[in-house]
Enzyme design. Structure first.
Site, PDB file in Angstrom:
ATOM      1  N   ASP A  98     -24.627 -27.618  41.814  1.00 42.00           N
ATOM      2  CA  ASP A  98     -23.842 -28.744  41.273  1.00 42.00           C
ATOM      3  C   ASP A  98     -23.442 -28.523  39.818  1.00 42.00           C
ATOM      4  O   ASP A  98     -22.811 -29.377  39.202  1.00 42.00           O
ATOM      5  CB  ASP A  98     -24.643 -30.050  41.402  1.00 42.00           C
ATOM      6  CG  ASP A  98     -25.967 -29.985  40.658  1.00 42.00           C
ATOM      7  OD1 ASP A  98     -26.288 -28.925  40.082  1.00 42.00           O
ATOM      8  OD2 ASP A  98     -26.690 -30.996  40.633  1.00 42.00           O
ATOM      9  N   GLN A 151     -15.628 -28.264  11.002  1.00 40.76           N
ATOM     10  CA  GLN A 151     -15.393 -29.718  11.157  1.00 40.76           C
ATOM     11  C   GLN A 151     -16.443 -30.404  10.271  1.00 40.76           C
ATOM     12  O   GLN A 151     -17.437 -30.944  10.736  1.00 40.76           O
ATOM     13  CB  GLN A 151     -15.507 -30.105  12.644  1.00 40.76           C
ATOM     14  CG  GLN A 151     -15.042 -31.527  12.968  1.00 40.76           C
ATOM     15  CD  GLN A 151     -13.532 -31.748  12.844  1.00 40.76           C
ATOM     16  OE1 GLN A 151     -12.771 -30.809  12.765  1.00 40.76           O
ATOM     17  NE2 GLN A 151     -13.108 -33.005  12.794  1.00 40.76           N
ATOM     18  N   LYS A 157      -3.390 -21.939   0.885  1.00 41.52           N
ATOM     19  CA  LYS A 157      -3.089 -22.212   2.305  1.00 41.52           C
ATOM     20  C   LYS A 157      -2.987 -23.718   2.548  1.00 41.52           C
ATOM     21  O   LYS A 157      -3.789 -24.480   2.029  1.00 41.52           O
ATOM     22  CB  LYS A 157      -4.215 -21.628   3.178  1.00 41.52           C
ATOM     23  CG  LYS A 157      -4.122 -22.005   4.647  1.00 41.52           C
ATOM     24  CD  LYS A 157      -5.086 -21.189   5.499  1.00 41.52           C
ATOM     25  CE  LYS A 157      -6.362 -21.920   5.822  1.00 41.52           C
ATOM     26  NZ  LYS A 157      -7.279 -21.156   6.662  1.00 41.52           N
ATOM     27  N   ASP A 162     -11.726 -12.555   5.129  1.00 43.25           N
ATOM     28  CA  ASP A 162     -12.013 -13.957   5.421  1.00 43.25           C
ATOM     29  C   ASP A 162     -13.312 -14.041   6.215  1.00 43.25           C
ATOM     30  O   ASP A 162     -13.758 -13.041   6.786  1.00 43.25           O
ATOM     31  CB  ASP A 162     -10.853 -14.580   6.225  1.00 43.25           C
ATOM     32  CG  ASP A 162     -10.745 -16.086   6.009  1.00 43.25           C
ATOM     33  OD1 ASP A 162     -11.616 -16.680   5.330  1.00 43.25           O
ATOM     34  OD2 ASP A 162      -9.778 -16.690   6.521  1.00 43.25           O
ATOM     35  N   SER A 202      -9.926 -16.637  13.737  1.00 44.13           N
ATOM     36  CA  SER A 202      -9.971 -17.338  15.032  1.00 44.13           C
ATOM     37  C   SER A 202      -8.668 -17.092  15.788  1.00 44.13           C
ATOM     38  O   SER A 202      -8.535 -16.086  16.489  1.00 44.13           O
ATOM     39  CB  SER A 202     -10.214 -18.826  14.778  1.00 44.13           C
ATOM     40  OG  SER A 202     -10.238 -19.537  15.993  1.00 44.13           O
ATOM     41  N   THR A 203      -7.656 -17.936  15.608  1.00 41.75           N
ATOM     42  CA  THR A 203      -6.375 -17.693  16.279  1.00 41.75           C
ATOM     43  C   THR A 203      -5.586 -16.603  15.558  1.00 41.75           C
ATOM     44  O   THR A 203      -4.565 -16.133  16.061  1.00 41.75           O
ATOM     45  CB  THR A 203      -5.500 -18.960  16.261  1.00 41.75           C
ATOM     46  OG1 THR A 203      -5.180 -19.267  14.893  1.00 41.75           O
ATOM     47  CG2 THR A 203      -6.202 -20.144  16.880  1.00 41.75           C
ATOM     48  N   GLY A 204      -6.013 -16.264  14.341  1.00 46.60           N
ATOM     49  CA  GLY A 204      -5.313 -15.239  13.558  1.00 46.60           C
ATOM     50  C   GLY A 204      -4.142 -15.780  12.743  1.00 46.60           C
ATOM     51  O   GLY A 204      -3.536 -15.034  11.966  1.00 46.60           O
ATOM     52  N   THR A 264      -3.998 -17.731  10.105  1.00 45.40           N
ATOM     53  CA  THR A 264      -4.185 -17.655   8.639  1.00 45.40           C
ATOM     54  C   THR A 264      -3.855 -16.252   8.134  1.00 45.40           C
ATOM     55  O   THR A 264      -3.045 -16.070   7.220  1.00 45.40           O
ATOM     56  CB  THR A 264      -5.646 -18.021   8.278  1.00 45.40           C
ATOM     57  OG1 THR A 264      -5.887 -19.353   8.727  1.00 45.40           O
ATOM     58  CG2 THR A 264      -5.906 -17.891   6.792  1.00 45.40           C
TER      59      THR A 264
HETATM   60  C1  R5P Z   1     -11.076 -21.626   7.466  1.00 42.97           C
HETATM   61  O1  R5P Z   1     -10.755 -21.990   6.343  1.00 42.97           O
HETATM   62  C2  R5P Z   1     -11.597 -20.255   7.732  1.00 42.97           C
HETATM   63  O2  R5P Z   1     -12.099 -19.670   6.579  1.00 42.97           O
HETATM   64  C3  R5P Z   1     -10.545 -19.349   8.339  1.00 42.97           C
HETATM   65  O3  R5P Z   1      -9.531 -19.101   7.410  1.00 42.97           O
HETATM   66  C4  R5P Z   1      -9.958 -19.976   9.577  1.00 42.97           C
HETATM   67  O4  R5P Z   1     -10.940 -20.494  10.402  1.00 42.97           O
HETATM   68  C5  R5P Z   1      -9.132 -18.965  10.329  1.00 42.97           C
HETATM   69  O5  R5P Z   1      -8.608 -19.556  11.482  1.00 42.97           O
HETATM   70  P1  R5P Z   1      -7.328 -18.986  12.170  1.00 42.97           P
HETATM   71  O6  R5P Z   1      -7.554 -17.519  12.399  1.00 42.97           O
HETATM   72  O7  R5P Z   1      -7.212 -19.768  13.450  1.00 42.97           O
HETATM   73  O8  R5P Z   1      -6.164 -19.252  11.262  1.00 42.97           O
END
Ligand code: R5P
Length: 294
Positions: free
Chosen positions: A34, A94, A190, A217, A221-223, A225
């Site tokens: 389940d 968060q 940013k 950095d 994450s998604t790249g 930034t």
């Molecule tokens: C946030 O300020 C962190 O230091 C990274 O810059 C951020 O999490 C990068 O996220 P992403 O790759 O999605 O832009």
């Protein structure tokens, strides 16, 4: 001392056990038909220190859930101390209610861990609005940094580098590393509009033409930034662009996005297993865990 892992960081857990000459005993984690969790320790934990090694990626929510169930089980089985080694600790971004009604998930994550484990060791947590881990944790919380390892990597591999931090918070990595290797550094500005939309501006103009630029950095994450930063750097005609992240989450085609934006090479630490791992954090963790063996 028993070193265990809930699944995400098995390689790290195994090599930590080898280096510390401790027993490695991974957990069996599965689920009932389940969908309920099934979890089993395969060795006696009575009066033992149990080290759970688990980065919160992939599946950050399940990782937290697995840790709580594993820690509570270890306690129930008589473990004398439960230490969580989370090379990558999720939820830290968060750190406030950005929009009304939102969960401050960092606080909830810390509350759950405070109740279930005795100590946490992590590497370069995203400290922004929280200045220190003890603003969040009531249990002993150790923050290690991969800065020296990244500095060594740059010294060995990149000639005449310029270090770039893509946003204000990244000064704690970019500027510290630049100082260590005696390189110039600049921090970009940013603005984040959503999890997938950011705008990056070069504010403090330093010559980038024909230079080997290293963007550093904590999290990729998604790249978005780093991709936005790379596009601006590319326009200044840099010779090469290397992106270094302590935690390579690299979700949603991030690698392709970074390459398209002009990043020549992506390098990460093995806090999260990925084929971009070139910087090994093993020894950092071994040194810290040795204190627990005394
Ligand atoms: C946030 O300020 C962190 O230091 C990274 O810059 C951020 O999490 C990068 O996220 P992403 O790759 O999605 O832009």
């Amino acid at each position: 001392m028993i070193i265990s892992s809930c699944g995400n960081s098995q390689d790290l857990a195994q090599s930590l056990a080898r280096k510390l000459r401790a027993k490695y005993s991974p957990l069996t984690i599965g689920s009932f038909p389940d969908g309920e969790i099934y979890l089993k320790f395969k060795t006696s934990l009575k009066l033992k220190k149990v080290v759970l090694v688990q980065s919160f990626q992939p599946r950050p929510d399940m990782s937290l859930f697995d840790i709580i169930f594993a820690a509570e089980t270890a306690r129930d089985l008589g473990a004398k101390k439960i230490i969580l080694v989370a090379p990558y600790l999720a939820y830290m971004r968060q750190d406030k209610r950005f929009n009304s009604g939102e969960a401050i998930t960092s606080k909830i994550m810390a509350k759950l861990l405070n109740n279930s484990i005795d100590k946490i060791i992590t590497i370069d947590p995203h400290l922004h609005r929280y200045k220190r881990l003890d603003n969040l944790f009531k249990i002993p919380a150790v923050k290690l940094t991969a800065n020296n390892l990244i500095a060594d990597y740059i010294k060995k591999k990149i000639k005449n580098p310029v270090i770039v931090g893509p946003d204000w918070e990244s000064y704690q990595w970019a500027e510290v590393i630049a100082r260590d290797i005696g390189a110039e550094a600049t921090i970009l500005s940013k603005t984040r509009f959503s999890s997938r939309k950011v705008k990056v501006k070069i504010v403090n103009s330093i010559p980038l033409k024909n230079r080997n630029v290293v963007i550093v950095d904590d999290i990729i994450s998604t790249g978005h930034t780093i991709a936005e930063a790379a596009k601006k750097i590319k326009l200044r005609r840099a010779n090469s662009i290397t992106a270094i992240g302590v935690h390579g989450l690299l979700v949603e085609e991030a690698v392709t996005k970074l390459k398209l934006a002009g990043v020549d090479k992506i390098v990460t630490t093995n806090c999260i297993k990925h084929n971009t791992n070139e910087i090994d954090v093993n020894n950092l963790l071994v040194e810290e865990l040795r204190k627990e063996k005394k």
